[in-house]
Design a protein around this motif. Structure first.
Motif, PDB file in Angstrom:
ATOM      1  N   ARG A  60       0.815  -1.218   0.000  1.00 44.75           N
ATOM      2  CA  ARG A  60       0.000   0.000   0.000  1.00 44.75           C
ATOM      3  C   ARG A  60       0.849   1.269   0.000  1.00 44.75           C
ATOM      4  O   ARG A  60       0.402   2.320  -0.463  1.00 44.75           O
ATOM      5  CB  ARG A  60      -0.919   0.007   1.219  1.00 44.75           C
ATOM      6  CG  ARG A  60      -2.053  -0.991   1.143  1.00 44.75           C
ATOM      7  CD  ARG A  60      -2.937  -0.909   2.366  1.00 44.75           C
ATOM      8  NE  ARG A  60      -2.257  -1.388   3.563  1.00 44.75           N
ATOM      9  CZ  ARG A  60      -2.821  -1.406   4.777  1.00 44.75           C
ATOM     10  NH1 ARG A  60      -4.048  -0.959   4.939  1.00 44.75           N
ATOM     11  NH2 ARG A  60      -2.144  -1.864   5.819  1.00 44.75           N
ATOM     12  N   LYS A  61       2.064   1.182   0.501  1.00 48.75           N
ATOM     13  CA  LYS A  61       2.935   2.348   0.555  1.00 48.75           C
ATOM     14  C   LYS A  61       3.300   2.857  -0.848  1.00 48.75           C
ATOM     15  O   LYS A  61       3.716   3.999  -1.011  1.00 48.75           O
ATOM     16  CB  LYS A  61       4.213   2.017   1.321  1.00 48.75           C
ATOM     17  CG  LYS A  61       3.986   1.670   2.786  1.00 48.75           C
ATOM     18  CD  LYS A  61       5.283   1.265   3.460  1.00 48.75           C
ATOM     19  CE  LYS A  61       5.064   0.841   4.905  1.00 48.75           C
ATOM     20  NZ  LYS A  61       6.328   0.360   5.538  1.00 48.75           N
ATOM     21  N   GLU A  62       3.156   2.003  -1.851  1.00 51.34           N
ATOM     22  CA  GLU A  62       3.535   2.380  -3.209  1.00 51.34           C
ATOM     23  C   GLU A  62       2.482   3.245  -3.896  1.00 51.34           C
ATOM     24  O   GLU A  62       2.755   3.827  -4.946  1.00 51.34           O
ATOM     25  CB  GLU A  62       3.824   1.124  -4.038  1.00 51.34           C
ATOM     26  CG  GLU A  62       5.029   0.340  -3.507  1.00 51.34           C
ATOM     27  CD  GLU A  62       5.262  -0.945  -4.276  1.00 51.34           C
ATOM     28  OE1 GLU A  62       4.481  -1.227  -5.217  1.00 51.34           O
ATOM     29  OE2 GLU A  62       6.211  -1.673  -3.949  1.00 51.34           O
ATOM     30  N   GLY A  63       1.291   3.313  -3.332  1.00 46.15           N
ATOM     31  CA  GLY A  63       0.264   4.223  -3.829  1.00 46.15           C
ATOM     32  C   GLY A  63      -0.257   3.893  -5.216  1.00 46.15           C
ATOM     33  O   GLY A  63      -0.010   2.816  -5.768  1.00 46.15           O
ATOM     34  N   LEU A  64      -0.969   4.871  -5.796  1.00 45.28           N
ATOM     35  CA  LEU A  64      -1.621   4.673  -7.088  1.00 45.28           C
ATOM     36  C   LEU A  64      -0.617   4.388  -8.198  1.00 45.28           C
ATOM     37  O   LEU A  64      -0.837   3.491  -9.030  1.00 45.28           O
ATOM     38  CB  LEU A  64      -2.451   5.910  -7.441  1.00 45.28           C
ATOM     39  CG  LEU A  64      -3.144   5.894  -8.805  1.00 45.28           C
ATOM     40  CD1 LEU A  64      -4.116   4.726  -8.909  1.00 45.28           C
ATOM     41  CD2 LEU A  64      -3.875   7.216  -9.052  1.00 45.28           C
ATOM     42  N   MET A  65       0.478   5.123  -8.242  1.00 46.57           N
ATOM     43  CA  MET A  65       1.455   4.925  -9.307  1.00 46.57           C
ATOM     44  C   MET A  65       2.098   3.546  -9.208  1.00 46.57           C
ATOM     45  O   MET A  65       2.367   2.898 -10.229  1.00 46.57           O
ATOM     46  CB  MET A  65       2.520   6.026  -9.277  1.00 46.57           C
ATOM     47  CG  MET A  65       1.974   7.426  -9.531  1.00 46.57           C
ATOM     48  SD  MET A  65       0.912   7.523 -11.009  1.00 46.57           S
ATOM     49  CE  MET A  65       2.088   7.105 -12.293  1.00 46.57           C
ATOM     50  N   GLY A  66       2.315   3.098  -7.992  1.00 43.17           N
ATOM     51  CA  GLY A  66       2.851   1.754  -7.818  1.00 43.17           C
ATOM     52  C   GLY A  66       1.868   0.694  -8.270  1.00 43.17           C
ATOM     53  O   GLY A  66       2.261  -0.338  -8.836  1.00 43.17           O
ATOM     54  N   LEU A  67       0.581   0.946  -8.025  1.00 43.35           N
ATOM     55  CA  LEU A  67      -0.454   0.013  -8.456  1.00 43.35           C
ATOM     56  C   LEU A  67      -0.506  -0.065  -9.981  1.00 43.35           C
ATOM     57  O   LEU A  67      -0.587  -1.163 -10.559  1.00 43.35           O
ATOM     58  CB  LEU A  67      -1.805   0.458  -7.897  1.00 43.35           C
ATOM     59  CG  LEU A  67      -2.987  -0.479  -8.107  1.00 43.35           C
ATOM     60  CD1 LEU A  67      -2.792  -1.786  -7.352  1.00 43.35           C
ATOM     61  CD2 LEU A  67      -4.287   0.184  -7.649  1.00 43.35           C
ATOM     62  N   ILE A  68      -0.453   1.073 -10.623  1.00 42.56           N
ATOM     63  CA  ILE A  68      -0.465   1.106 -12.094  1.00 42.56           C
ATOM     64  C   ILE A  68       0.773   0.405 -12.647  1.00 42.56           C
ATOM     65  O   ILE A  68       0.693  -0.376 -13.613  1.00 42.56           O
ATOM     66  CB  ILE A  68      -0.568   2.551 -12.603  1.00 42.56           C
ATOM     67  CG1 ILE A  68      -1.935   3.143 -12.232  1.00 42.56           C
ATOM     68  CG2 ILE A  68      -0.354   2.616 -14.113  1.00 42.56           C
ATOM     69  CD1 ILE A  68      -2.067   4.627 -12.522  1.00 42.56           C
ATOM     70  N   ALA A  69       1.922   0.670 -12.029  1.00 40.90           N
ATOM     71  CA  ALA A  69       3.164   0.033 -12.479  1.00 40.90           C
ATOM     72  C   ALA A  69       3.082  -1.487 -12.341  1.00 40.90           C
ATOM     73  O   ALA A  69       3.531  -2.232 -13.226  1.00 40.90           O
ATOM     74  CB  ALA A  69       4.349   0.572 -11.678  1.00 40.90           C
ATOM     75  N   LEU A  70       2.473  -1.950 -11.252  1.00 43.15           N
ATOM     76  CA  LEU A  70       2.299  -3.384 -11.064  1.00 43.15           C
ATOM     77  C   LEU A  70       1.388  -3.961 -12.141  1.00 43.15           C
ATOM     78  O   LEU A  70       1.656  -5.038 -12.701  1.00 43.15           O
ATOM     79  CB  LEU A  70       1.729  -3.660  -9.676  1.00 43.15           C
ATOM     80  CG  LEU A  70       1.430  -5.123  -9.330  1.00 43.15           C
ATOM     81  CD1 LEU A  70       2.687  -5.982  -9.422  1.00 43.15           C
ATOM     82  CD2 LEU A  70       0.828  -5.220  -7.927  1.00 43.15           C
ATOM     83  N   GLY A  71       0.310  -3.236 -12.461  1.00 46.53           N
ATOM     84  CA  GLY A  71      -0.579  -3.688 -13.520  1.00 46.53           C
ATOM     85  C   GLY A  71       0.124  -3.800 -14.863  1.00 46.53           C
ATOM     86  O   GLY A  71      -0.060  -4.776 -15.604  1.00 46.53           O
TER      87      GLY A  71
END
Length: 329
Positions: A60-71
């Motif tokens: 969760r610390k990675e935030g929205l941009m981290g989520l998009i990057a993971l996707g």
């Protein structure tokens, strides 16, 4: 054959309930690879699961941009199916990143928000009684795959080591804590239960913040082992998944015991979605018009006696049921 990604980030109990779909999926003759996306701090709930090919974690610390990057990273997997078993904002983002301009079929578990509104705002209950959430994770997959007609218990994938075995063999596992206080059985009831069952031995499971569990051990330290805060999530799951008998409220460890077909008692109060599915755990509750009043134990109690639905599950009633269902030979 196809590959599918299951998205279920949290919570602990919901992750365990969603695990129930793994074997039916792999027996469907359609799917041969199941991957999972989970929140990093809860990956212990899935450790050792041999039916998961790849386990991906989101911090969760990675935030929205981290989520998009993971996707974007996961797009290379070219999934045939995505099962959004969470259906929240995070899963909405990740499933759209994954499926954009792809041939991926997306399956979404409905949260039945209108029914929730009717229940929690207008006190009109349109859900099945009792509502078995484990089945709600399984049913959305049926029209896509040739799943077995009913769910059945599965063996917990990690076995007991010798030390753990000594804590559960012939003993009753107690799970006094829960994420929200309103769905906890009162501490005084737990202490009284130990007094009422002098011939039994107990092992307490809980988290590092559950300091109150020590009060239960102090009733009779010779018969009560307090492991609250001393085990990892994975180790707690192993013990709940292999115990001889368990007494628990609406918790993630209840779902572990239910999925694993363990015997025990489920003490159900205000919550709507934690009822057991497999039939080996017996549910104890009291009949009040206000039940259920909460999805997870949050909110206010409207009764003159706080937690009346839990308070009136008496220690005497629980003790009598223990002697019936788990007699000492």
């Amino acid at each position: 054959m196809a590959k599918i990604l299951i998205i279920r980030f949290s919570s602990f109990g919901d992750i365990v309930q969603t695990r129930s779909v793994l074997k039916p999926l792999l027996r469907s003759n359609v799917v041969d690879q199941v991957d999972w996306l989970v929140r990093k701090d809860l990956e212990g709930a899935l450790e050792g699961e041999k039916n998961i090919s790849k386990l991906f974690c989101f911090d969760r610390k990675e935030g929205l941009m981290g989520l998009i990057a993971l996707g974007l990273f996961l797009r290379k997997e070219k999934y045939d199916y995505i099962y959004d078993a969470h259906n929240n904002l995070r899963s909405f983002v990740i499933r759209h990143v994954l499926s954009f301009l792809m041939m991926t079929k997306v399956i979404i578990r409905s949260k039945e928000r209108m029914k929730r509104f009717l229940l929690f705002k207008l006190r009109i209950n349109k859900f099945p009684k009792p509502y078995k959430a484990m089945e709600s994770y399984w049913l959305p997959l049926q029209k896509f795959f040739n799943l077995s007609k009913e769910l059945s218990p599965i063996d917990w994938p990690i076995g007991l080591d010798i030390k753990m075995k000594n804590y559960v063999d012939g003993k009753i596992v107690l799970v006094p804590s829960a994420a929200w206080k309103m769905k906890r059985w009162p501490i005084e009831h737990w202490k009284k239960l130990v007094e009422l069952l002098p011939e039994y031995h107990f092992t307490i499971l809980g988290g590092p913040e559950d300091h109150f569990c020590e009060e239960i051990r102090e009733v009779d330290p010779a018969r009560v082992n307090n492991l609250a805060g001393k085990l990892s999530l994975k180790e707690s799951c192993v013990m709940a998944g292999h115990c001889d008998f368990i007494i628990t409220g609406d918790t993630g460890l209840q779902q572990v015991a239910d999925l694993s077909g363990r015997k025990g008692l489920s003490l159900m109060g205000p919550t709507a979605f934690g009822f057991v599915t497999m039939g080996t755990l017996k549910t104890l509750g009291v009949d009040l018009d206000c039940r259920p009043c909460s999805k997870d134990g949050r909110g206010k109690c409207i009764q003159d006696v706080y937690q009346k639905c839990m308070v009136e599950i008496t220690p005497e009633r629980v003790a009598a049921q223990v002697r019936t269902d788990f007699p000492i030979v």
